[in-house]
Scaffold this active site. Structure first.
Site, PDB file in Angstrom:
ATOM      1  N   HIS B 123       0.877  -1.175   0.000  1.00 22.42           N
ATOM      2  CA  HIS B 123       0.000   0.000   0.000  1.00 22.42           C
ATOM      3  C   HIS B 123       0.918   1.229   0.000  1.00 22.42           C
ATOM      4  CE1 HIS B 123      -2.822   2.910   1.796  1.00 22.42           C
ATOM      5  NE2 HIS B 123      -3.808   2.073   1.533  1.00 22.42           N
ATOM      6  N   ASP B 200       3.179  -4.487   8.083  1.00 23.90           N
ATOM      7  CA  ASP B 200       1.981  -3.679   7.909  1.00 23.90           C
ATOM      8  C   ASP B 200       0.799  -4.606   8.183  1.00 23.90           C
ATOM      9  OD1 ASP B 200      -0.305  -2.487   6.974  1.00 23.90           O
ATOM     10  OD2 ASP B 200       0.566  -1.793   5.082  1.00 23.90           O
ATOM     11  N   GLN B 203      -4.388  -5.017   7.274  1.00 26.54           N
ATOM     12  CA  GLN B 203      -5.405  -5.953   6.773  1.00 26.54           C
ATOM     13  C   GLN B 203      -5.358  -7.302   7.474  1.00 26.54           C
ATOM     14  OE1 GLN B 203      -7.757  -4.964   4.865  1.00 26.54           O
ATOM     15  NE2 GLN B 203      -6.912  -3.069   4.035  1.00 26.54           N
ATOM     16  N   LYS B 226     -10.280  -0.209  10.839  1.00 27.64           N
ATOM     17  CA  LYS B 226     -10.480  -1.389  10.003  1.00 27.64           C
ATOM     18  C   LYS B 226     -10.828  -2.610  10.849  1.00 27.64           C
ATOM     19  CE  LYS B 226      -7.121   0.116   6.479  1.00 27.64           C
ATOM     20  NZ  LYS B 226      -7.967   0.666   5.426  1.00 27.64           N
ATOM     21  N   CYS B 364      -4.801   2.490  -3.587  1.00 28.82           N
ATOM     22  CA  CYS B 364      -3.535   2.952  -2.990  1.00 28.82           C
ATOM     23  C   CYS B 364      -2.384   1.982  -3.250  1.00 28.82           C
ATOM     24  CB  CYS B 364      -3.677   3.196  -1.494  1.00 28.82           C
ATOM     25  SG  CYS B 364      -4.830   4.506  -1.109  1.00 28.82           S
TER      26      CYS B 364
END
Lengths: 142, 410
Positions: B123, B200, B203, B226, B364
């Site tokens: 991203h 990261d 997600q 999220k 993104c």
């Protein structure tokens, strides 16, 4: 499915047969605009002759609204005096952003795009080609 | 077994009707998830009952607000399997967490000749901060290639891991392809090569059990919104020894110990990295959100979403002219797809008319889009409150989009 109020036949016709469509290499594009939110991509070349827009070519990788707007723009501005194109372009973009209506007879096919105003997130799709043209005209000193 | 119909009742927004009375089908969860009533209530209660600034005044409300804020931190620490509250820094979200590491750790530890390994599926938030760091320090960026089916080329990764590599920063799960990367292998190899690892987790943390001790990562960045939490709050986990070798990121109140006109000393961890009045209600709300998720069980959520993802990929793949991008064997519920001859914007517009919310665009991840030869894709992304019926509704709507454009432009 019923014909969508936004995707009218006239819009789909321009989408299917975009006027002024060309394949433009990155290096030879006067204007190369990308909409960073959606990835729509327009490359545009234009030339003047005696104060008139003698050539407008567009390489558009965009949605139906973006492509149709570009195509209608070519139809509307080709061969017209620059002194007329710039104020019209400004008025059209203003109208799409909620500004005053442009008279129907001046819009021609572009009238079909007025429905886009119901979808604020997509107004940019309908104005992108016009921004590209504006940039090109400034480069041409018009 | 997790019962989505039952859990949906916890989310008031999901009962809403949109676009002339159509039931809302919310499939844009990779962008942000909806909030359960308990989280909404927590925000409301904070402002009605205990609003005060934290770690400053000694009055009763300040005491309550500080305790609630730190309780939020403790809940999140437990949720990701960390051991110490000192290792959890509140930020605005994943983007700020990664920028924090790029500045506070990167500025001090990277110099010309050093290298940072990223991947082609990052991203922008796990790409641009490193580009800026590279420009500041002269360090080089290397990229793990993405294969056609959407996995990382691990042979290439092992090949580029040399002594110059100081950091590996990769996504745990791709927001575009849904790929869940083999982060354990990536972390172990990096550590053997003497490099640090940032994950990261934007997600992954919302969708599967993530245990920082078991993974052994040096840094984990994630966002609250999220995972049922409020917007504007997220966190950075960092091993304590990493935090000890980092300079402050932002300067200001809260992060200091002693200040004179000329210089200052820094507060203890984690406050050294939390300058200014934090998002107090956000931290409390996120604490309640992870409690809510834990009560359902992250294992259950993961199992249910795996099954729903399999069903969705199969069902969508049967729509004429539709191609799913990302066919990694290990994957989560972010499902991107292209439709022959129809721009994703038009796809998203049409399904929205049926009350279905999906994403269209570059998500993104422009370099990944370019690599796959597209400018944009459509994406449906699932959460535990989504159902097979909603997947079916999307597939039906997409088939009608296909029909419409085939007739109109064929």
């Amino acid at each position: 499915m019923q014909l969508d109020d936004l995707y009218q036949e006239i819009i789909l016709d321009h989408y299917k047969h975009p006027r002024g469509a060309a394949v433009i290499a990155d290096a030879s594009a006067m204007v190369d605009e990308e909409n960073p939110t959606c990835g729509d991509h327009i490359k545009l070349n234009a030339a003047l002759d005696g104060g008139r827009l003698a050539r407008v070519e567009i390489d558009c990788q965009g949605c139906a609204i973006c492509t149709a707007s570009a195509s209608m723009m070519v139809e509307r501005v080709l061969g017209r005096p620059v002194g007329e194109v710039r104020p019209f372009s400004r008025a059209f973009v203003e109208m799409m952003r909620g500004g005053p209506e442009v008279p129907e007879e001046e819009l021609g096919d572009l009238a079909a795009l007025r429905g886009v105003r119901q979808y604020p997130l997509r107004v940019k799709c309908a104005t992108m080609a016009w921004h590209a043209l504006d940039t090109a005209l400034r480069q041409l000193g018009a | 077994m997790l019962n989505p119909e039952h859990l949906r009742k916890d989310f008031p927004i999901l009962a809403q009707r949109v676009r002339d009375g159509k039931p809302l089908v919310y499939l844009d969860n990779a962008a942000t998830t909806q909030k359960p009533q308990v989280v909404i209530d927590a925000l409301d209660a904070y402002y009605r009952e205990i609003n005060a600034n934290v770690h400053r005044a000694i009055h009763r409300l300040a005491e309550l607000a500080t305790e609630a804020y730190e309780e939020g931190r403790r809940k999140i620490v437990r949720f990701i399997g960390a051991q110490d509250e000192r290792t959890l820094i509140f930020t605005r979200g994943t983007t700020e967490s990664i920028n924090l590491v790029a500045h506070a750790w990167g500025n001090r530890h990277l110099k010309t000749g050093d290298a940072v390994i990223l991947s082609e599926m990052e991203h922008h938030s796990n790409l641009v901060p490193w580009q800026l760091l590279a420009a500041r320090t002269g360090a080089e960026l290397r990229f793990i290639p993405v294969t056609e089916r959407g996995t990382l080329d691990l042979d290439a990764y092992h090949g580029m891991l040399d002594a110059r590599v100081k950091l590996v920063a990769v996504t745990h799960m791709s927001n575009v392809l849904g790929t869940v990367n083999p982060v354990r292998e990536i972390i172990d190899a990096a550590h053997r090569a003497g490099a640090r690892v940032l994950l990261d987790g934007a997600q992954s943390v919302p969708h599967m059990p993530v245990d920082v001790q078991a993974l052994g990562c040096d840094f984990l960045a994630f966002s609250g919104h999220k995972m049922c939490g409020p917007t504007g709050i997220g966190a950075l986990y960092a091993r304590e020894d990493r935090l000890a070798e980092m300079d402050p990121f932002l300067g200001g109140g809260e992060m200091i110990s002693k200040v004179t006109l000329e210089r200052s000393t820094w507060a203890d961890l984690p406050h050294k990295f939390e300058a200014g009045t934090p998002d107090i209600s956000g931290a409390i709300g996120l604490g309640v959100a992870v409690e809510y998720l834990s009560a359902i069980g992250m294992e259950s959520i993961h199992r249910y979403e795996q099954e729903l993802t399999r069903y969705a990929v199969e069902t969508l793949s049967r729509v004429p002219g539709l191609t799913v991008h990302g066919l990694a064997p290990e994957r989560g519920g972010a499902i991107s797809f292209a439709m022959d001859g129809i721009h994703p914007h038009d796809v998203a517009h049409f399904v929205d008319r049926d009350g279905i919310a999906i994403r269209a665009g570059h998500m993104c991840a422009q370099p990944l889009m370019r690599k796959r030869g597209v400018t944009a894709l459509s994406r449906a992304s699932l959460y535990f409150y989504n159902t097979r019926a909603e997947v079916d509704a999307l597939a039906t709507s997409l088939a009608r989009v296909q029909e419409f454009f085939a007739r109109a432009t064929g």
